[in-house]
Design a protein around this motif. Structure first.
Motif, PDB file in Angstrom:
ATOM      1  N   GLY A  24       1.063  -1.244   0.074  1.00 43.14           N
ATOM      2  CA  GLY A  24       0.170   0.043   0.076  1.00 43.14           C
ATOM      3  C   GLY A  24       0.769   1.466  -0.016  1.00 43.14           C
ATOM      4  N   LYS A  25       0.334   2.318  -0.297  1.00 39.03           N
ATOM      5  CA  LYS A  25       0.887   3.531  -0.560  1.00 39.03           C
ATOM      6  C   LYS A  25       1.641   3.849   0.637  1.00 39.03           C
ATOM      7  N   GLY A  26       3.116   4.151   0.417  1.00 39.39           N
ATOM      8  CA  GLY A  26       4.106   4.513   1.390  1.00 39.39           C
ATOM      9  C   GLY A  26       4.245   3.228   2.359  1.00 39.39           C
ATOM     10  N   ARG A  27       3.974   2.190   2.290  1.00 39.40           N
ATOM     11  CA  ARG A  27       4.390   0.940   3.098  1.00 39.40           C
ATOM     12  C   ARG A  27       5.233   0.037   2.588  1.00 39.40           C
ATOM     13  N   GLY A  28       6.013   0.258   1.368  1.00 33.18           N
ATOM     14  CA  GLY A  28       6.737  -0.828   0.955  1.00 33.18           C
ATOM     15  C   GLY A  28       6.146  -1.990   0.308  1.00 33.18           C
ATOM     16  N   ASN A  29       6.861  -3.297   0.279  1.00 29.45           N
ATOM     17  CA  ASN A  29       6.546  -4.307  -0.367  1.00 29.45           C
ATOM     18  C   ASN A  29       6.863  -5.688   0.824  1.00 29.45           C
ATOM     19  N   GLN A  30       5.880  -6.528   0.534  1.00 34.13           N
ATOM     20  CA  GLN A  30       5.865  -7.979   1.094  1.00 34.13           C
ATOM     21  C   GLN A  30       6.516  -8.780   0.147  1.00 34.13           C
TER      22      GLN A  30
END
Length: 207
Positions: free
Chosen positions: A106-112
């Motif tokens: 999600g926006k600004g939360r990076g990647n899993q």
């Protein structure tokens, strides 16, 4: 994006006896982003398999083109579309080696990041085409490229909480690799399915 860290020799050993040809020279491991060159394994025109580099992003369907510049399509879901049906035969199928792949949080939360739970060799089920002329970047003008993308499908239990709509089609069984590269679409198309639940591990960083 995704990462690919498997050595060329390790990939060659996975396909022994299949007329393997390495056409990439020195292959650097690392992360792969859309529109970048990345290794794929495909059927050679004169028989056997070849490891080559291609550009990530198949041609965009004309109805979705806003300008002459084609940014490319990285993931393919609707294989019933006439746009994609022309590239479903074995001559246009490929295996895309991966070590791990990312889904945005999600926006600004990076990647899993996710990786096969048992560290077994894994490949995206890909489509490829050769010598396609298009404008990928305005500053470069028209270029001729070998292109690839890979299929997506419904997510399994690990991916669904992060990306509830889709996950890449990943093949970890050697029999499935062979089927994908050689079988008719009526058979190979059944591989457009999620990995079983429990087959992926969530990891903190690209491996």
């Amino acid at each position: 994006m995704y990462s690919q860290t498997r050595a060329q020799e390790a990939m060659r050993q996975l396909f022994q006896g299949q007329g393997w040809r390495d056409r990439v020279g020195n292959l650097e491991a690392g992360s792969v982003y859309p529109d970048q060159q990345a290794p794929i394994i495909r059927n050679a025109e004169d028989g056997g398999l070849e490891l080559v580099k291609a550009r990530w992003g198949m041609p965009t369907p004309p109805q979705h083109m806003k300008t002459q510049r084609d940014p490319g399509v990285t993931n393919i879901r609707n294989t019933a579309s006439p746009h994609w049906r022309r590239w479903l035969d074995p001559a246009h199928r490929c295996l895309v080696p991966l070590t791990s792949f990312a889904e945005p949080l999600g926006k600004g939360r990076g990647n899993q990041w996710f990786a096969p739970a048992d560290d077994r060799p894994a490949f995206f089920a890909g489509l490829e085409m050769r010598d396609w002329r298009s404008i990928r970047k305005v500053k470069d003008g028209e270029t001729t490229d070998d292109l690839f993308a890979f299929l997506t499908t419904t997510p399994n239990a690990e991916v669904a909480p992060v990306h509830p709509k889709a996950m890449p089609v990943i093949l970890t069984d050697p029999d499935d690799w062979q089927t994908w590269l050689t079988a008719s679409w009526s058979i190979a198309g059944a591989l457009q399915r999620p990995l079983p639940d429990g087959a992926l591990s969530r990891i903190d960083n690209s491996q």
